[in-house]
Design a protein around this motif. Structure first.
Motif, PDB file in Angstrom:
ATOM      1  N   GLU A  35       0.830  -1.200   0.000  1.00 10.70           N
ATOM      2  CA  GLU A  35       0.000   0.000   0.000  1.00 10.70           C
ATOM      3  C   GLU A  35       0.872   1.261   0.000  1.00 10.70           C
ATOM      4  O   GLU A  35       0.597   2.211  -0.729  1.00 10.70           O
ATOM      5  CB  GLU A  35      -0.908  -0.002   1.221  1.00 10.70           C
ATOM      6  CG  GLU A  35      -1.861   1.169   1.277  1.00 10.70           C
ATOM      7  CD  GLU A  35      -2.749   1.119   2.500  1.00 10.70           C
ATOM      8  OE1 GLU A  35      -3.176   2.185   2.937  1.00 10.70           O
ATOM      9  OE2 GLU A  35      -3.013   0.015   3.013  1.00 10.70           O
ATOM     10  N   LYS A  39       1.070   4.225  -2.939  1.00  9.63           N
ATOM     11  CA  LYS A  39       0.935   5.650  -2.649  1.00  9.63           C
ATOM     12  C   LYS A  39       2.127   6.427  -3.197  1.00  9.63           C
ATOM     13  O   LYS A  39       1.986   7.518  -3.730  1.00  9.63           O
ATOM     14  CB  LYS A  39       0.810   5.882  -1.141  1.00  9.63           C
ATOM     15  CG  LYS A  39      -0.548   5.547  -0.589  1.00  9.63           C
ATOM     16  CD  LYS A  39      -0.616   5.868   0.888  1.00  9.63           C
ATOM     17  CE  LYS A  39      -1.974   5.526   1.452  1.00  9.63           C
ATOM     18  NZ  LYS A  39      -2.041   5.819   2.893  1.00  9.63           N
ATOM     19  N   ARG A  42       1.803   6.834  -6.954  1.00  8.88           N
ATOM     20  CA  ARG A  42       0.793   7.804  -7.356  1.00  8.88           C
ATOM     21  C   ARG A  42       1.302   9.236  -7.253  1.00  8.88           C
ATOM     22  O   ARG A  42       0.847  10.108  -7.976  1.00  8.88           O
ATOM     23  CB  ARG A  42      -0.469   7.657  -6.494  1.00  8.88           C
ATOM     24  CG  ARG A  42      -1.408   6.614  -7.049  1.00  8.88           C
ATOM     25  CD  ARG A  42      -2.720   6.620  -6.285  1.00  8.88           C
ATOM     26  NE  ARG A  42      -2.778   5.335  -5.577  1.00  8.88           N
ATOM     27  CZ  ARG A  42      -3.043   5.168  -4.303  1.00  8.88           C
ATOM     28  NH1 ARG A  42      -3.298   6.187  -3.547  1.00  8.88           N
ATOM     29  NH2 ARG A  42      -3.064   3.979  -3.765  1.00  8.88           N
ATOM     30  N   LYS A  43       2.243   9.479  -6.362  1.00  9.77           N
ATOM     31  CA  LYS A  43       2.781  10.818  -6.177  1.00  9.77           C
ATOM     32  C   LYS A  43       3.742  11.227  -7.290  1.00  9.77           C
ATOM     33  O   LYS A  43       3.986  12.400  -7.486  1.00  9.77           O
ATOM     34  CB  LYS A  43       3.526  10.916  -4.841  1.00  9.77           C
ATOM     35  CG  LYS A  43       2.623  10.896  -3.639  1.00  9.77           C
ATOM     36  CD  LYS A  43       3.447  11.054  -2.393  1.00  9.77           C
ATOM     37  CE  LYS A  43       2.599  11.003  -1.155  1.00  9.77           C
ATOM     38  NZ  LYS A  43       3.427  11.143   0.058  1.00  9.77           N
TER      39      LYS A  43
END
Length: 70
Positions: A35, A39, A42-43
């Motif tokens: 997870e 994240k 995605r940044k």
């Protein structure tokens, strides 16, 4: 003359090994790790979305002087 010096005391015994990680904790840690990795991905931004010099609305003025850039 090292035979005149006292012997060093023996080192302390090693610490006990850590207890093995249970399968449940291992699966949870893997899920949290994945997870966090998603994240992080995605940044990220691609080359097209990064700020390019001069894109902040600044006006470029020419002074008439020749530059080294041509």
């Amino acid at each position: 003359m090292s035979f005149l010096t006292p012997k060093a005391p023996p080192p302390p015994p090693p610490p006990p090994p850590p207890e093995p990680i249970s399968a449940e904790k291992s699966a949870r840690a893997a899920a949290l790790s994945e997870e966090a990795l998603m994240k992080e991905r995605r940044k990220r931004k691609g080359a097209g979305s990064t700020i390019v010099a001069g894109a902040l609305g600044e006006q470029v003025t020419t002074t008439g002087k020749p530059t080294l850039l041509g």
